[in-house]
Design an enzyme around this catalytic site. Structure first.
Site, PDB file in Angstrom:
ATOM      1  N   LYS A  61      -2.157 -11.946 -38.039  1.00  0.00           N
ATOM      2  CA  LYS A  61      -0.892 -12.500 -37.538  1.00  0.00           C
ATOM      3  C   LYS A  61      -1.120 -13.218 -36.216  1.00  0.00           C
ATOM      4  O   LYS A  61      -0.594 -14.304 -35.981  1.00  0.00           O
ATOM      5  CB  LYS A  61       0.157 -11.384 -37.397  1.00  0.00           C
ATOM      6  CG  LYS A  61       0.639 -10.853 -38.745  1.00  0.00           C
ATOM      7  CD  LYS A  61       1.427  -9.557 -38.659  1.00  0.00           C
ATOM      8  CE  LYS A  61       1.741  -9.014 -40.062  1.00  0.00           C
ATOM      9  NZ  LYS A  61       2.366  -7.700 -40.078  1.00  0.00           N
ATOM     10  N   ASP A  90      10.852  -9.540 -39.004  1.00  0.00           N
ATOM     11  CA  ASP A  90      10.448  -8.736 -40.163  1.00  0.00           C
ATOM     12  C   ASP A  90      11.626  -8.536 -41.122  1.00  0.00           C
ATOM     13  O   ASP A  90      11.428  -8.160 -42.275  1.00  0.00           O
ATOM     14  CB  ASP A  90      10.003  -7.344 -39.687  1.00  0.00           C
ATOM     15  CG  ASP A  90       8.517  -7.119 -39.836  1.00  0.00           C
ATOM     16  OD1 ASP A  90       7.896  -7.761 -40.702  1.00  0.00           O
ATOM     17  OD2 ASP A  90       7.973  -6.286 -39.081  1.00  0.00           O
ATOM     18  N   GLN A 134       4.209  -3.248 -35.924  1.00  0.00           N
ATOM     19  CA  GLN A 134       3.435  -3.001 -37.148  1.00  0.00           C
ATOM     20  C   GLN A 134       3.651  -1.565 -37.627  1.00  0.00           C
ATOM     21  O   GLN A 134       3.544  -0.612 -36.847  1.00  0.00           O
ATOM     22  CB  GLN A 134       1.945  -3.279 -36.891  1.00  0.00           C
ATOM     23  CG  GLN A 134       1.077  -3.235 -38.129  1.00  0.00           C
ATOM     24  CD  GLN A 134       1.397  -4.339 -39.139  1.00  0.00           C
ATOM     25  OE1 GLN A 134       1.777  -5.444 -38.775  1.00  0.00           O
ATOM     26  NE2 GLN A 134       1.264  -4.035 -40.411  1.00  0.00           N
TER      27      GLN A 134
HETATM   28  N1  GUN Z   1       3.310  -2.684 -42.625  1.00  0.00           N
HETATM   29  C1  GUN Z   1       3.092  -3.089 -43.889  1.00  0.00           C
HETATM   30  N2  GUN Z   1       3.772  -4.228 -44.139  1.00  0.00           N
HETATM   31  C2  GUN Z   1       4.423  -4.551 -43.008  1.00  0.00           C
HETATM   32  C3  GUN Z   1       5.283  -5.607 -42.636  1.00  0.00           C
HETATM   33  O1  GUN Z   1       5.620  -6.523 -43.413  1.00  0.00           O
HETATM   34  N3  GUN Z   1       5.746  -5.584 -41.371  1.00  0.00           N
HETATM   35  C4  GUN Z   1       5.433  -4.605 -40.497  1.00  0.00           C
HETATM   36  N4  GUN Z   1       5.957  -4.647 -39.271  1.00  0.00           N
HETATM   37  N5  GUN Z   1       4.646  -3.586 -40.805  1.00  0.00           N
HETATM   38  C5  GUN Z   1       4.147  -3.567 -42.059  1.00  0.00           C
END
Ligand code: GUN
Length: 296
Positions: A53, A120, A97
């Site tokens: 990211k 998100d 995350q």
């Molecule tokens: N953990 C697994 N997938 C995601 C996601 O799309 N966003 C976040 N913040 N954590 C995750």
């Protein structure tokens, strides 16, 4: 052979568009999209995701902050950091995350993020907006699935979509997106979960099968009908001594068994996975450009 749905190709096309629009936003309005990323602890998969990211931000010309905190970070510190980012005009998107260490309440952190920076799409306000069809951030993985179907001109109107899995991140939002009275939606949706006595009874009826169950290779050819479109959201690490890393990635769908019956299918890796980051970047861009409005 079925159509192999190429998430790398579609995501790179989306990222190219965002790169060009970002340059325009900078030169015309002086706005640089900014994304704040928070990682707590050292979950290896999470480390990989956050790095990807961050890299995507750099490649697109976004401003980014990455805060990597230790596993024992108190919850209060996490909440304070989110508050700081909520009030920082350089930050248009905040991503915490998941999973978080057990002592940090996931819901509390999600609720702390300002809905207009929740790229998100996990905040209940954004989820509610999705359900009633209002503008708002849509969760990235489901939004990526919709983009894949669109790109391959897979019509969803009146089609029976069966979703396996009821998570807040994938199962619930993809179901809610696809039954909306809206373009690229209008499907008839069934959600299946672990209480189904015979899952096959449902999955065999699917025109489009979305699997987000977190169980390696468990959908085999006997779960699907001929001509099905299969979207495999699973990313499972399984031991593989022949690989340098010691593991390989497999989906929830047994690709070799299911592919011969499918009209189209996503591979793992290279299917849904790359779309998640592309949609995160798109949400961050939309937040910066002000294209998603939170006014009534
Ligand atoms: N953990 C697994 N997938 C995601 C996601 O799309 N966003 C976040 N913040 N954590 C995750």
């Amino acid at each position: 052979m079925p159509i192999i749905i190429d998430g790398k190709l579609v995501s790179s096309k989306i990222l190219d568009e965002i790169r060009a629009k970002t340059a325009e936003l900078k030169s015309q309005k002086g706005i640089t999209p900014g994304l704040a990323l928070l990682l707590v602890g050292n979950n290896p998969a999470s480390l990989t995701y956050v790095n990807s990211k961050r890299k995507a931000c750099t490649e697109l010309g976004f401003y980014s902050i990455v805060e990597h905190l230790t596993e024992d970070t108190p919850e209060e510190k996490v909440l304070n950091l989110i508050e700081e980012w909520n009030n920082d005009p350089k930050i248009h998107g905040i991503l915490v995350q998941l999973p978080l260490p057990k002592h940090i309440n996931e819901l509390k952190t999600t609720l702390k993020i300002k809905p207009s920076k929740d790229v998100d799409g996990f905040h209940p306000e954004n989820f509610g907006r999705l359900v009633i069809g209002l503008p708002g951030f849509r969760p990235c993985t489901p939004a990526g699935i919709v983009e894949l179907l669109k790109h391959y001109q897979i019509d969803t109107f009146g089609k029976h979509v069966v979703v396996v899995g009821r998570s807040n991140i994938v199962g619930k939002p993809i179901a809610n997106m696809l039954y909306q009275k809206a373009p690229n939606a209008n499907a008839i949706v069934t959600i299946c979960h672990t209480a189904a006595k015979d899952l096959r009874q449902y999955t065999r009826l699917a025109d489009i099968l979305v699997v987000a169950a977190g169980s390696p290779n468990f959908i085999t050819s006997d779960f699907v009908k001929d001509g099905v479109v299969v979207i495999d959201v699973g990313i499972n690490r399984i031991e593989d001594s022949s690989s340098k890393k010691g593991y390989k990635l497999v989906g929830d769908v047994d690709f070799n068994s299911v592919a011969p019956k499918a009209y189209a299918i996503t591979p793992v890796p290279g299917g849904v996975g790359p779309m998640t980051i592309a949609m995160l970047m798109k949400n961050t861009y939309l937040s910066a450009s002000g294209e998603i409005t939170y006014e009534a």
